[in-house]
Design a protein around this motif. Structure first.
Motif, short mmCIF file in Angstrom:
data_model
loop_
_atom_site.label_atom_id
_atom_site.label_comp_id
_atom_site.label_asym_id
_atom_site.label_seq_id
_atom_site.Cartn_x
_atom_site.Cartn_y
_atom_site.Cartn_z
N LEU A 163 0.75 -1.32 0.01
CA LEU A 163 0.06 -0.09 0.08
C LEU A 163 0.83 1.50 0.00
N THR A 164 1.86 1.24 0.76
CA THR A 164 2.47 2.47 0.93
C THR A 164 3.48 2.68 -0.48
N LEU A 165 3.89 1.50 -0.86
CA LEU A 165 4.56 1.56 -2.46
C LEU A 165 3.43 1.98 -3.56
N THR A 166 2.40 1.69 -3.48
CA THR A 166 1.39 2.28 -4.20
C THR A 166 1.02 3.68 -4.26
N VAL A 167 1.02 4.04 -3.08
CA VAL A 167 0.58 5.43 -2.56
C VAL A 167 1.94 6.45 -3.06
N LEU A 168 3.02 5.86 -3.04
CA LEU A 168 4.12 6.67 -3.19
C LEU A 168 4.39 6.85 -4.79
N THR A 169 4.29 5.95 -5.58
CA THR A 169 4.29 5.75 -6.92
C THR A 169 3.20 6.65 -7.67
N THR A 170 2.13 6.59 -6.97
CA THR A 170 0.74 7.21 -7.61
C THR A 170 1.22 8.82 -7.30
N SER A 171 1.81 9.30 -6.12
CA SER A 171 2.07 10.39 -5.83
C SER A 171 3.01 11.16 -6.79
N LEU A 172 3.86 10.29 -7.01
CA LEU A 172 5.26 10.76 -8.02
C LEU A 172 4.79 11.04 -9.23
N PHE A 173 3.65 10.10 -9.67
CA PHE A 173 3.02 10.18 -11.15
C PHE A 173 2.18 11.43 -11.03
N ALA A 174 1.62 11.75 -10.02
CA ALA A 174 0.77 13.04 -9.99
C ALA A 174 1.53 14.07 -10.18
N GLN A 175 2.70 14.21 -9.66
CA GLN A 175 3.46 15.49 -9.36
C GLN A 175 4.32 15.64 -10.69
N ALA A 176 4.53 14.74 -11.43
CA ALA A 176 5.39 14.71 -12.63
C ALA A 176 4.15 15.25 -13.94
N ALA A 177 2.88 14.76 -13.58
CA ALA A 177 1.98 15.02 -14.66
C ALA A 177 1.35 16.55 -14.39
N ASP A 178 1.91 17.49 -13.67
CA ASP A 178 1.53 18.80 -13.38
C ASP A 178 2.72 19.42 -14.10
N PRO A 179 2.01 20.19 -15.23
CA PRO A 179 3.11 20.86 -15.90
C PRO A 179 3.40 22.41 -15.61
N GLU A 180 2.63 22.82 -14.50
CA GLU A 180 2.64 23.90 -13.81
C GLU A 180 3.10 23.93 -12.57
N ARG A 181 3.86 22.91 -12.17
CA ARG A 181 4.46 22.69 -10.85
C ARG A 181 5.57 23.49 -10.59
N ALA A 182 6.43 23.93 -11.30
CA ALA A 182 7.50 24.78 -11.23
C ALA A 182 7.06 26.25 -11.01
N ARG A 183 5.94 26.50 -12.01
CA ARG A 183 5.37 27.95 -11.60
C ARG A 183 4.91 28.19 -10.40
N ASN A 184 4.01 27.02 -10.07
CA ASN A 184 3.18 27.27 -8.80
C ASN A 184 4.32 27.20 -7.54
N LEU A 185 5.22 26.58 -7.77
CA LEU A 185 6.28 26.69 -6.39
C LEU A 185 7.02 28.00 -6.57
N ALA A 186 7.31 28.44 -7.52
CA ALA A 186 8.06 29.93 -7.82
C ALA A 186 7.16 30.98 -7.30
N ALA A 187 5.78 30.82 -7.37
CA ALA A 187 4.76 31.67 -7.08
C ALA A 187 4.83 32.28 -5.72
N THR A 188 5.52 31.38 -4.87
CA THR A 188 5.47 31.49 -3.40
C THR A 188 6.57 32.60 -3.13
N CYS A 189 7.59 33.03 -4.12
CA CYS A 189 8.28 34.03 -4.15
C CYS A 189 8.14 35.17 -4.19
N ALA A 190 6.78 35.35 -4.85
CA ALA A 190 6.24 36.63 -5.31
C ALA A 190 6.17 37.65 -4.37
N ASN A 191 5.87 37.33 -3.08
CA ASN A 191 5.51 38.53 -2.06
C ASN A 191 6.99 39.47 -1.84
N CYS A 192 7.83 38.74 -1.95
CA CYS A 192 9.23 39.69 -1.76
C CYS A 192 9.92 39.70 -3.29
#
Length: 101
Positions: A8-37
Motif C-alpha cells: 500500500l505504501t509503495l502504491t501511494v508513493l508511486t501514484t504521488s510521484l506520477f501525479a507530481q510529474a503530470a503537473d506541467p505548472e508545478r514549477a510555476r506554482n512553487l515559484a509563485a511563493t516567492c512573489a511576495n518579496c
C-alpha cells in the motif's frame, strides 16, 4: 499477501510521484511563493533592495538557494524558507526563474 502495508505504501508513493510529474505548472506554482518579496515572476521592484530572480542562470540561483539552506549564506527569512523545500523543488524553482525575462 505477507506485507500489505508495504504494498500500500509503495502504491501511494508511486501514484504521488506520477501525479507530481503530470503537473506541467508545478514549477510555476512553487515559484509563485516567492512573489511576495521577489515580485511577480521574479521581477523585483527596482530600489527595493530585494534581488530580482528573473533571468538568473539556474546554477547561480540553485547555488544561492543551497547556501541559504545549508547555512552558508546569511539571511532573514530565506534560510527558513529554503529548508521547507526539497532539493528537487529548489531545482524546479531555479529553472523556472531562469526562463523568465
Amino acid at each position: 499477501m505477507k506485507h500489505p502495508a508495504a504494498l500500500l505504501t509503495l502504491t501511494v508513493l508511486t501514484t504521488s510521484l506520477f501525479a507530481q510529474a503530470a503537473d506541467p505548472e508545478r514549477a510555476r506554482n512553487l515559484a509563485a511563493t516567492c512573489a511576495n518579496c521577489h515580485g511577480t515572476n521574479g521581477r523585483a521592484v527596482a530600489g527595493s533592495g530585494i534581488d530580482p530572480l528573473a533571468g538568473i542562470d539556474t546554477r547561480v540561483s540553485l547555488q544561492k538557494l543551497a547556501d541559504f539552506k545549508n547555512g552558508q549564506r546569511p539571511g532573514t527569512i530565506m534560510p527558513q524558507i529554503t529548508r521547507g523545500y526539497s532539493d528537487e523543488q529548489l531545482e524546479l524553482i531555479a529553472a523556472y526563474f531562469a526562463t523568465q525575462k
